[in-house]
Design a protein around this motif. Sequence first.
Motif, PDB file in Angstrom:
ATOM      1  N   UNK A  75      45.961  -7.469  34.929  1.00 34.73           N
ATOM      2  CA  UNK A  75      46.201  -7.195  36.351  1.00 34.73           C
ATOM      3  C   UNK A  75      47.345  -6.210  36.577  1.00 34.73           C
ATOM      4  N   UNK A  76      48.242  -6.063  35.587  1.00 34.48           N
ATOM      5  CA  UNK A  76      49.337  -5.111  35.754  1.00 34.48           C
ATOM      6  C   UNK A  76      48.815  -3.688  35.862  1.00 34.48           C
ATOM      7  N   UNK A  77      47.790  -3.352  35.081  1.00 37.83           N
ATOM      8  CA  UNK A  77      47.218  -2.004  35.154  1.00 37.83           C
ATOM      9  C   UNK A  77      46.535  -1.769  36.507  1.00 37.83           C
ATOM     10  N   UNK A  78      45.885  -2.809  37.019  1.00 37.08           N
ATOM     11  CA  UNK A  78      45.277  -2.684  38.346  1.00 37.08           C
ATOM     12  C   UNK A  78      46.353  -2.469  39.410  1.00 37.08           C
ATOM     13  N   UNK A  79      47.454  -3.186  39.287  1.00 32.33           N
ATOM     14  CA  UNK A  79      48.579  -3.002  40.207  1.00 32.33           C
ATOM     15  C   UNK A  79      49.141  -1.588  40.106  1.00 32.33           C
ATOM     16  N   UNK A  80      49.259  -1.080  38.889  1.00 30.62           N
ATOM     17  CA  UNK A  80      49.774   0.275  38.683  1.00 30.62           C
ATOM     18  C   UNK A  80      48.832   1.317  39.281  1.00 30.62           C
ATOM     19  N   UNK A  81      47.535   1.119  39.131  1.00 25.82           N
ATOM     20  CA  UNK A  81      46.564   2.054  39.720  1.00 25.82           C
ATOM     21  C   UNK A  81      46.653   2.010  41.241  1.00 25.82           C
ATOM     22  N   UNK A  82      46.779   0.818  41.814  1.00 19.63           N
ATOM     23  CA  UNK A  82      46.938   0.698  43.256  1.00 19.63           C
ATOM     24  C   UNK A  82      48.194   1.391  43.752  1.00 19.63           C
ATOM     25  N   UNK A  83      49.305   1.204  43.040  1.00 19.61           N
ATOM     26  CA  UNK A  83      50.557   1.869  43.425  1.00 19.61           C
ATOM     27  C   UNK A  83      50.442   3.382  43.290  1.00 19.61           C
ATOM     28  N   UNK A  84      49.767   3.858  42.240  1.00 24.01           N
ATOM     29  CA  UNK A  84      49.583   5.298  42.088  1.00 24.01           C
ATOM     30  C   UNK A  84      48.744   5.875  43.225  1.00 24.01           C
ATOM     31  N   UNK A  85      47.670   5.179  43.591  1.00 22.75           N
ATOM     32  CA  UNK A  85      46.822   5.659  44.696  1.00 22.75           C
ATOM     33  C   UNK A  85      47.590   5.674  46.011  1.00 22.75           C
ATOM     34  N   UNK A  86      48.404   4.647  46.237  1.00 22.34           N
ATOM     35  CA  UNK A  86      49.234   4.623  47.447  1.00 22.34           C
ATOM     36  C   UNK A  86      50.244   5.757  47.429  1.00 22.34           C
ATOM     37  N   UNK A  87      50.898   5.980  46.291  1.00 21.84           N
ATOM     38  CA  UNK A  87      51.864   7.072  46.183  1.00 21.84           C
ATOM     39  C   UNK A  87      51.185   8.415  46.422  1.00 21.84           C
ATOM     40  N   UNK A  88      50.013   8.608  45.834  1.00 25.56           N
ATOM     41  CA  UNK A  88      49.290   9.866  46.008  1.00 25.56           C
ATOM     42  C   UNK A  88      48.894  10.078  47.465  1.00 25.56           C
ATOM     43  N   UNK A  89      48.407   9.034  48.114  1.00 29.45           N
ATOM     44  CA  UNK A  89      48.041   9.136  49.534  1.00 29.45           C
ATOM     45  C   UNK A  89      49.254   9.444  50.399  1.00 29.45           C
ATOM     46  N   UNK A  90      50.367   8.757  50.151  1.00 29.58           N
ATOM     47  CA  UNK A  90      51.580   9.011  50.931  1.00 29.58           C
ATOM     48  C   UNK A  90      52.112  10.415  50.660  1.00 29.58           C
ATOM     49  N   UNK A  91      51.973  10.882  49.451  1.00 28.90           N
ATOM     50  CA  UNK A  91      52.434  12.238  49.093  1.00 28.90           C
ATOM     51  C   UNK A  91      51.585  13.305  49.795  1.00 28.90           C
ATOM     52  N   UNK A  92      50.271  13.085  49.862  1.00 26.20           N
ATOM     53  CA  UNK A  92      49.375  14.052  50.500  1.00 26.20           C
ATOM     54  C   UNK A  92      49.496  14.049  52.025  1.00 26.20           C
ATOM     55  N   UNK A  93      49.921  12.949  52.588  1.00 14.28           N
ATOM     56  CA  UNK A  93      50.002  12.836  54.054  1.00 14.28           C
ATOM     57  C   UNK A  93      51.444  12.649  54.527  1.00 14.28           C
ATOM     58  N   UNK A  94      52.406  13.259  53.847  1.00 13.28           N
ATOM     59  CA  UNK A  94      53.805  12.989  54.163  1.00 13.28           C
ATOM     60  C   UNK A  94      54.264  13.553  55.510  1.00 13.28           C
ATOM     61  N   UNK A  95      53.656  14.574  56.033  1.00 11.52           N
ATOM     62  CA  UNK A  95      54.102  15.167  57.298  1.00 11.52           C
ATOM     63  C   UNK A  95      53.202  14.790  58.472  1.00 11.52           C
ATOM     64  N   UNK A  96      52.457  13.734  58.335  1.00  7.35           N
ATOM     65  CA  UNK A  96      51.578  13.299  59.416  1.00  7.35           C
ATOM     66  C   UNK A  96      52.166  12.047  60.062  1.00  7.35           C
ATOM     67  N   UNK A  97      51.916  11.857  61.346  1.00 11.46           N
ATOM     68  CA  UNK A  97      52.473  10.683  62.032  1.00 11.46           C
ATOM     69  C   UNK A  97      51.730   9.404  61.649  1.00 11.46           C
TER      70      UNK A  97
END
Length: 127
Positions: A46-68
Amino acid sequence: MHFRTTADSDTYAYATSPLNFGGVEKEDLLFWMLPMAIANQFMDDPFYAFAIGCFCLWLYKRLTMNTPPGHMVLRLSVWMGQLENGELAEMYPAMKKIARFMNRFLTNLWLEVGLLPSPTYCNRYEP
């Protein structure tokens, strides 16, 4: 959360929740939970699944950083409104009915969880 609007006013009040977890909005949690749940089905640890989830969240937040906050819900609602009023819906009446149903469903869903309603229905949700 339902607010009544009248034809006398050109301003609208949106009832939104300021609740977030360390800068992560409610809609952002989809990009953490869904990939984590999918990865958990395919991986042993489950740690790898957690890491993948965190990476996807980080990537999404990085791509949408200047949006409200609430931009994803707003974009989806605008797209559904354009689909309902577009030429594809004019050619196929069944598509128009499906788009209208989905637009109403999403508007009610957004109102129930405290997010922005569809802009195409911002003056139509009187009880």
